[in-house]
Design a protein around this motif. Structure first.
Motif, short mmCIF file in Angstrom:
data_model
loop_
_atom_site.label_atom_id
_atom_site.label_comp_id
_atom_site.label_asym_id
_atom_site.label_seq_id
_atom_site.Cartn_x
_atom_site.Cartn_y
_atom_site.Cartn_z
N ALA A 211 -13.48 -3.13 21.18
CA ALA A 211 -13.62 -2.22 21.86
C ALA A 211 -13.74 -1.30 21.31
CB ALA A 211 -14.35 -2.18 22.93
N GLN A 212 -12.84 -0.03 21.75
CA GLN A 212 -12.16 1.04 21.27
C GLN A 212 -11.32 1.05 19.79
OE1 GLN A 212 -12.70 4.85 23.78
NE2 GLN A 212 -10.81 5.44 22.61
N ARG A 213 -11.89 1.50 18.85
CA ARG A 213 -11.05 1.15 17.64
C ARG A 213 -9.68 1.83 17.66
NH1 ARG A 213 -10.13 4.28 12.67
NH2 ARG A 213 -12.34 5.41 13.53
N THR A 214 -8.43 1.81 17.16
CA THR A 214 -7.05 2.00 17.99
C THR A 214 -6.88 2.90 16.39
OG1 THR A 214 -6.14 0.40 17.11
CG2 THR A 214 -6.36 0.16 19.50
N LEU A 215 -5.58 3.71 17.13
CA LEU A 215 -5.62 4.32 14.72
C LEU A 215 -3.92 4.32 15.12
CD1 LEU A 215 -7.37 7.60 15.63
CD2 LEU A 215 -7.81 5.58 13.89
N ASN A 216 -3.31 3.35 15.46
CA ASN A 216 -2.07 2.84 15.23
C ASN A 216 -1.81 2.10 14.10
OD1 ASN A 216 -1.41 3.65 17.83
ND2 ASN A 216 -2.05 1.95 18.71
N GLY A 217 -0.75 2.31 13.06
CA GLY A 217 -0.53 1.64 11.47
C GLY A 217 1.15 2.01 10.89
N ALA A 218 0.94 1.21 10.12
CA ALA A 218 1.93 0.91 9.22
C ALA A 218 2.14 1.17 7.82
CB ALA A 218 3.09 -0.22 9.44
N THR A 219 2.76 1.28 6.83
CA THR A 219 2.24 1.00 5.39
C THR A 219 3.05 -0.25 4.67
OG1 THR A 219 2.00 3.17 5.58
CG2 THR A 219 2.81 2.17 3.56
N HIS A 220 2.43 -0.77 4.08
CA HIS A 220 3.11 -1.89 3.02
C HIS A 220 2.83 -1.72 1.36
CE1 HIS A 220 4.29 -5.87 1.31
NE2 HIS A 220 3.34 -5.74 0.53
N GLU A 221 3.79 -1.66 0.45
CA GLU A 221 3.85 -1.61 -0.86
C GLU A 221 3.31 -2.32 -1.49
OE1 GLU A 221 6.00 1.92 -2.51
OE2 GLU A 221 5.47 3.04 -1.46
N VAL A 222 2.13 -2.67 -2.70
CA VAL A 222 3.16 -3.42 -3.98
C VAL A 222 2.82 -2.49 -5.57
CG1 VAL A 222 0.95 -5.14 -4.85
CG2 VAL A 222 0.82 -4.44 -2.58
N THR A 380 -6.62 1.23 4.30
CA THR A 380 -6.88 1.55 3.55
C THR A 380 -6.17 1.81 2.09
OG1 THR A 380 -6.05 3.95 4.18
CG2 THR A 380 -7.81 3.34 5.07
N VAL A 381 -6.86 1.41 1.41
CA VAL A 381 -5.21 1.46 -0.25
C VAL A 381 -5.51 2.57 -1.10
CG1 VAL A 381 -5.39 -0.29 -2.06
CG2 VAL A 381 -5.74 -0.93 -0.08
N GLU A 382 -4.32 2.77 -1.13
CA GLU A 382 -4.25 4.79 -1.72
C GLU A 382 -3.25 3.45 -3.94
OE1 GLU A 382 -3.38 8.34 -0.71
OE2 GLU A 382 -1.50 7.86 -1.31
N VAL A 383 -4.47 4.17 -4.55
CA VAL A 383 -3.71 3.17 -5.54
C VAL A 383 -3.65 4.35 -6.62
CG1 VAL A 383 -4.13 2.57 -8.06
CG2 VAL A 383 -5.19 1.19 -6.06
N LEU A 384 -1.92 4.55 -6.46
CA LEU A 384 -1.27 5.74 -7.18
C LEU A 384 -0.61 5.11 -8.58
CD1 LEU A 384 1.03 6.79 -4.17
CD2 LEU A 384 -0.78 8.54 -4.70
N GLN A 385 -1.41 6.50 -9.69
CA GLN A 385 -1.32 5.97 -10.82
C GLN A 385 -0.36 7.12 -11.18
OE1 GLN A 385 -4.50 5.36 -13.42
NE2 GLN A 385 -4.44 7.72 -14.29
N GLY A 386 0.61 6.60 -11.97
CA GLY A 386 1.92 7.81 -12.49
C GLY A 386 2.00 7.37 -13.95
N ALA A 387 2.75 8.24 -14.54
CA ALA A 387 3.06 8.17 -15.67
C ALA A 387 3.34 7.40 -17.02
CB ALA A 387 4.19 9.55 -16.40
N ASP A 388 4.05 6.32 -15.74
CA ASP A 388 5.02 5.36 -16.49
C ASP A 388 4.62 3.26 -16.06
OD1 ASP A 388 5.75 5.73 -14.01
OD2 ASP A 388 8.08 5.00 -14.53
N GLY A 389 2.90 3.48 -14.33
CA GLY A 389 2.96 2.55 -13.58
C GLY A 389 2.31 2.41 -12.66
N PHE A 390 1.29 1.43 -11.78
CA PHE A 390 1.53 2.03 -10.21
C PHE A 390 1.30 1.40 -9.39
CE2 PHE A 390 -1.84 1.94 -14.66
CZ PHE A 390 -2.84 2.16 -14.24
N VAL A 393 0.09 1.77 -2.05
CA VAL A 393 -0.04 2.58 -0.84
C VAL A 393 -0.93 1.21 0.16
CG1 VAL A 393 0.50 3.67 0.68
CG2 VAL A 393 1.29 3.57 -1.22
N LEU A 394 -0.45 -0.05 0.82
CA LEU A 394 -1.53 -0.60 1.64
C LEU A 394 -1.08 -0.42 3.22
CD1 LEU A 394 -1.42 -2.92 -0.50
CD2 LEU A 394 -1.98 -4.43 0.89
N ARG A 395 -2.05 1.16 3.72
CA ARG A 395 -2.08 1.66 5.36
C ARG A 395 -3.27 0.57 5.92
NH1 ARG A 395 -2.20 6.57 2.15
NH2 ARG A 395 -0.25 7.33 2.22
#
Length: 450
Positions: A211-222, A380-390, A393-395
């Motif tokens: 009923a009340q949203r929690t804010l506990n999290g972790a990360t997985h990378e692709v 939440t997904v953050e796509v990090l674009q670098g000089a040589d790839g992508f 980060v899936l949080r």
């Protein structure tokens, strides 16, 4: 002093769970030279004098939250001596320094912690609450801090004058003026029409929503290897699309194939740094763009990608209107449970730091990439674009999802992306989500049991 619509929403999230670190934005830098802490403190004072949100606190009143300024000298560098600490523990200490909750009413929403392992080996952890910062801002404040430090040690160029940044109250007034203007009303109508009849995208969870949203999290990378990144850039360029739109469209397709339904909304955070004086300022310069995913049995991967591109392009024309103000507001339920954003790491305000060691203010420095901002939404997904790839980060919220579920979702996204690069006209519903070797194994099991 004034607060924006987005800040008021973040203030409320903090008030609901003041001990959460989900909205802490962190940038940690490993320093391989001797740091003069007295000079660094003077640089820190100059930094928060230049960027007023870094010396703001946010008490509550009968009329709602307000912003009050503190003296620049009140923001102090915290030095923690950590001798004889190994690399793994030093990393964990940096992560913990970023996770400590803020007391935004009493002491504001910014801190700087220096973990000093040896005279010439330390990690500087800069932490802000999202109330006062965004991804670009975190890099701007590190750039400006070391520019101030280098100017005082004779190792850097002169810093920009304080008048180069827009006062935050001007930004808030501009937002309010836009919302009340005919253009603002047209933007509101556009977003209202986009969102009509749709709900926030939701993935099937491993545990029930609370009923009340929690804010506990972790990360997985692709991660995308160099060859895949090259194919992605080439395919997008050939069709006049951006790589991010391609990744966003396949991400929406992965949500659909993972059980999010045939029509849903996700959010794409977009910058509101439109005025010249905002581009060098530290602050919360973000509004979310609603992006719609619609699917039928005939929808192709390319159609989803092209739709994502059109929505992003058109949405930026209306990005100055906060979607939190849409009719219905919080009573309609969360507008987003899932978001996807792009960070162009190769164009960040501290060139080279993302890829490798650089010199900052005369000091040898390299990024200490600690986990952060986990659990803000379901995903939440953050796509990090670098000089040589992508890399994506899936949080995710760990009260809803197991790590194995996020790993499977990442595999689904990757399989849809690969198919879209090979045969973009493939129908989303027709993409096999089982690897060929796994399928052969499953078929063999079925034959064996017959």
């Amino acid at each position: 002093m004034l607060m924006s619509t987005g800040q008021e929403a973040l203030w409320l999230a903090h008030r609901i769970d003041p001990d959460s670190s989900a909205y802490n934005v962190v940038l940690a830098v490993r320093l391989r030279d001797r740091v003069d802490t007295e000079v660094l403190q003077r640089a820190l004072t100059a930094l928060v004098e230049r960027h007023e949100l870094l010396r703001s606190r946010f008490p509550a009143t009968d009329e709602g939250p307000i912003r009050l300024l503190m003296a620049p000298e009140s923001v102090r560098l915290e030095v923690r001596e950590v001798p004889d600490t190994d690399e793994e523990r030093l990393f964990r200490l940096a992560q913990r320094a970023g996770e400590e909750p803020f007391r935004i009413v009493e002491s504001g929403a910014f801190r700087a912690v220096l973990l000093r392992r040896a005279p010439d080996d330390a990690v500087l952890v800069t932490v802000t609450h999202h109330l006062v910062s965004d991804a670009t801002s975190q890099w701007l404040l590190v750039r400006d801090l070391f520019a101030e430090y280098g100017a005082r040690t004779g190792q850097g160029a002169p810093v920009s004058p304080p008048g180069a940044v827009t006062p935050w109250d001007e930004q808030v007034r501009a937002e309010r003026d836009f919302v009340a203007s005919p253009r603002g009303q047209r933007a509101a109508a556009y977003w209202q029409g986009m969102c009509a009849g749709l709900r926030a995208a939701e993935l099937p969870t491993d545990r029930p929503q609370q009923a009340q949203r929690t804010l506990n999290g972790a990360t997985h990378e692709v991660r995308l290897d160099t060859a895949t990144a090259r194919r992605l850039r080439g395919a997008a360029a050939d069709r006049g699309l951006t790589p991010f739109a391609w990744l966003l469209g396949t991400f929406q397709s992965a949500l659909h194939r993972s059980g999010a339904g045939d029509g849903f909304l996700i959010g794409c955070p977009a910058t509101t740094r439109f005025a010249p004086g905002t581009r060098e300022a530290v602050g919360y310069y973000v509004n979310a763009l609603p992006v719609v995913g619609r699917f039928t049995s005939a929808t192709t991967l390319l159609e989803v990608v092209e739709s994502a591109q059109r929505q992003l392009r058109t949405g930026m024309a209306h990005a100055r209107h906060p979607v939190e103000l849409l009719d219905g507001g919080p009573s309609r339920g969360p507008l987003f449970r899932i978001s996807c954003t792009l960070v162009a790491a190769d164009r960040l305000p501290v060139p080279g730091l993302y890829e490798g060691p650089v010199r900052l203010g005369g000091l040898r420095a390299e990024l200490c990439d600690v986990p952060q901002q986990e659990g803000q939404l379901d995903l939440t997904v953050e796509v990090l674009q670098g000089a040589d790839g992508f890399r994506a980060v899936l949080r995710y919220n760990t009260d809803l999802f197991d790590a194995a579920t996020m790993e499977r979702f990442g595999d689904t996204w990757r399989r849809l992306l690969d198919t879209s690069l090979d045969t973009p006209g493939t129908r989303v519903a027709y993409v096999s989500l089982v690897a060929h070797d796994d399928l052969a194994f499953l078929l063999a099991l079925g034959l064996g049991s017959a």
